[in-house]
Design an enzyme around this catalytic site. Structure first.
Site, PDB file in Angstrom:
ATOM      1  N   LYS A  83       0.853  -1.193   0.000  1.00  0.00           N
ATOM      2  CA  LYS A  83       0.000   0.000   0.000  1.00  0.00           C
ATOM      3  C   LYS A  83       0.886   1.238   0.000  1.00  0.00           C
ATOM      4  O   LYS A  83       1.817   1.343   0.815  1.00  0.00           O
ATOM      5  CB  LYS A  83      -0.857   0.023   1.265  1.00  0.00           C
ATOM      6  CG  LYS A  83      -2.336  -0.172   1.048  1.00  0.00           C
ATOM      7  CD  LYS A  83      -3.077   0.051   2.366  1.00  0.00           C
ATOM      8  CE  LYS A  83      -4.558  -0.152   2.206  1.00  0.00           C
ATOM      9  NZ  LYS A  83      -5.281   0.090   3.469  1.00  0.00           N
TER      10      LYS A  83
HETATM   11  O1  G3P Z   1      -7.971   0.482   5.768  1.00  0.00           O
HETATM   12  C1  G3P Z   1      -8.356   1.463   4.852  1.00  0.00           C
HETATM   13  C2  G3P Z   1      -9.696   2.060   5.178  1.00  0.00           C
HETATM   14  O2  G3P Z   1     -10.694   1.083   5.021  1.00  0.00           O
HETATM   15  C3  G3P Z   1      -9.779   2.616   6.576  1.00  0.00           C
HETATM   16  O3  G3P Z   1     -10.889   3.430   6.611  1.00  0.00           O
HETATM   17  O4  G3P Z   1     -12.007   5.444   7.555  1.00  0.00           O
HETATM   18  O5  G3P Z   1     -12.333   3.196   8.635  1.00  0.00           O
HETATM   19  O6  G3P Z   1     -10.123   4.341   8.856  1.00  0.00           O
HETATM   20  P1  G3P Z   1     -11.351   4.137   7.990  1.00  0.00           P
END
Ligand code: G3P
Length: 217
Positions: A83
């Site tokens: 990533k």
């Molecule tokens: O791992 C990437 C993404 O899915 C994280 O999103 O906003 O839940 O931290 P969030």
């Protein structure tokens, strides 16, 4: 549509991997910190549980260091997807890694312009964060619609990996738009199984079956 688990928690991954419904895993520095585990060790462990892509995020901001990190992460297992953030340095590294056959997931995408650049940089996956856009009253799924249209126009092979999923409806909307993948927190995957009418129907069928006095075995 492929379903990835958005977690670095081994127990959660093992439990849901057993369903046969999980096609990959995504992690990020916050999820790794939350797991309390050694980064390289937990990625190796996840790669041994899940055959599909397992995203492991580089943390450097400069291209030379990010490239070295990406090469080290890619060496952990063949199903590691490195990533990198959607920055100039990140896309430079994306191109270098993907040219060398490394699977790259370009993350922290918040605009169609960014997604266009990521596809041109050879990203294997693009991760638009729909939940974080919704959190600031911006249409996260609208971004998915734009990216889907742009990628179809030019037949880009980059897979749209809907991320920052906040609920079951995000998964359904992503599927309706034809996204390739949704990466979903474990509790939302579990919620996808549930419907009150299913529970009610099972209860009624069980009661009526019991009244029939029959058994199958
Ligand atoms: O791992 C990437 C993404 O899915 C994280 O999103 O906003 O839940 O931290 P969030």
């Amino acid at each position: 549509m492929k379903l990835f688990l958005d977690t670095a928690n081994i127990d959660e991954i093992k439990a849901l991997a057993a369903s046969g419904l999980i096609d990959g895993v995504t992690t990020n520095p916050s999820l790794i910190a939350k797991s309390g585990r050694d980064f390289l060790e937990v990625i190796a462990e996840i790669c041994a549980i899940i055959d599909g892509p397992v995203s492991a995020e580089a943390t450097a901001s400069d291209a030379p260091t990010m490239l070295k990190e990406g090469e080290k992460l890619a060496s952990i297992a063949k199903n590691v997807a490195v990533k990198v953030p959607l920055t100039e340095a990140g896309l430079l590294v994306c191109k270098q890694l993907s040219d060398n056959g490394v699977m790259v997931n370009v993350t922290l995408c918040f605009s169609a312009a960014q997604a266009l650049l990521a596809a041109k940089a050879g990203a294997g996956f693009i991760s638009p964060f729909v939940g974080r856009l919704d959190d600031i009253a911006t249409d996260g799924m609208g971004l998915i619609e734009e990216i889907t249209a742009i990628y179809a126009n030019y037949d880009f092979p980059t897979e749209i990996l809907v991320a920052s999923v906040r609920g079951v409806q995000h998964v359904v909307d992503a599927a309706l738009l034809g996204a390739d993948v949704a990466t979903v927190p474990p509790q939302i995957i579990t919620a996808m199984f549930k419907h009150p009418l299913t529970d009610k129907g099972i209860e009624a069928f069980t009661a009526d079956w019991k009244k029939s006095g029959q058994s199958i075995l």
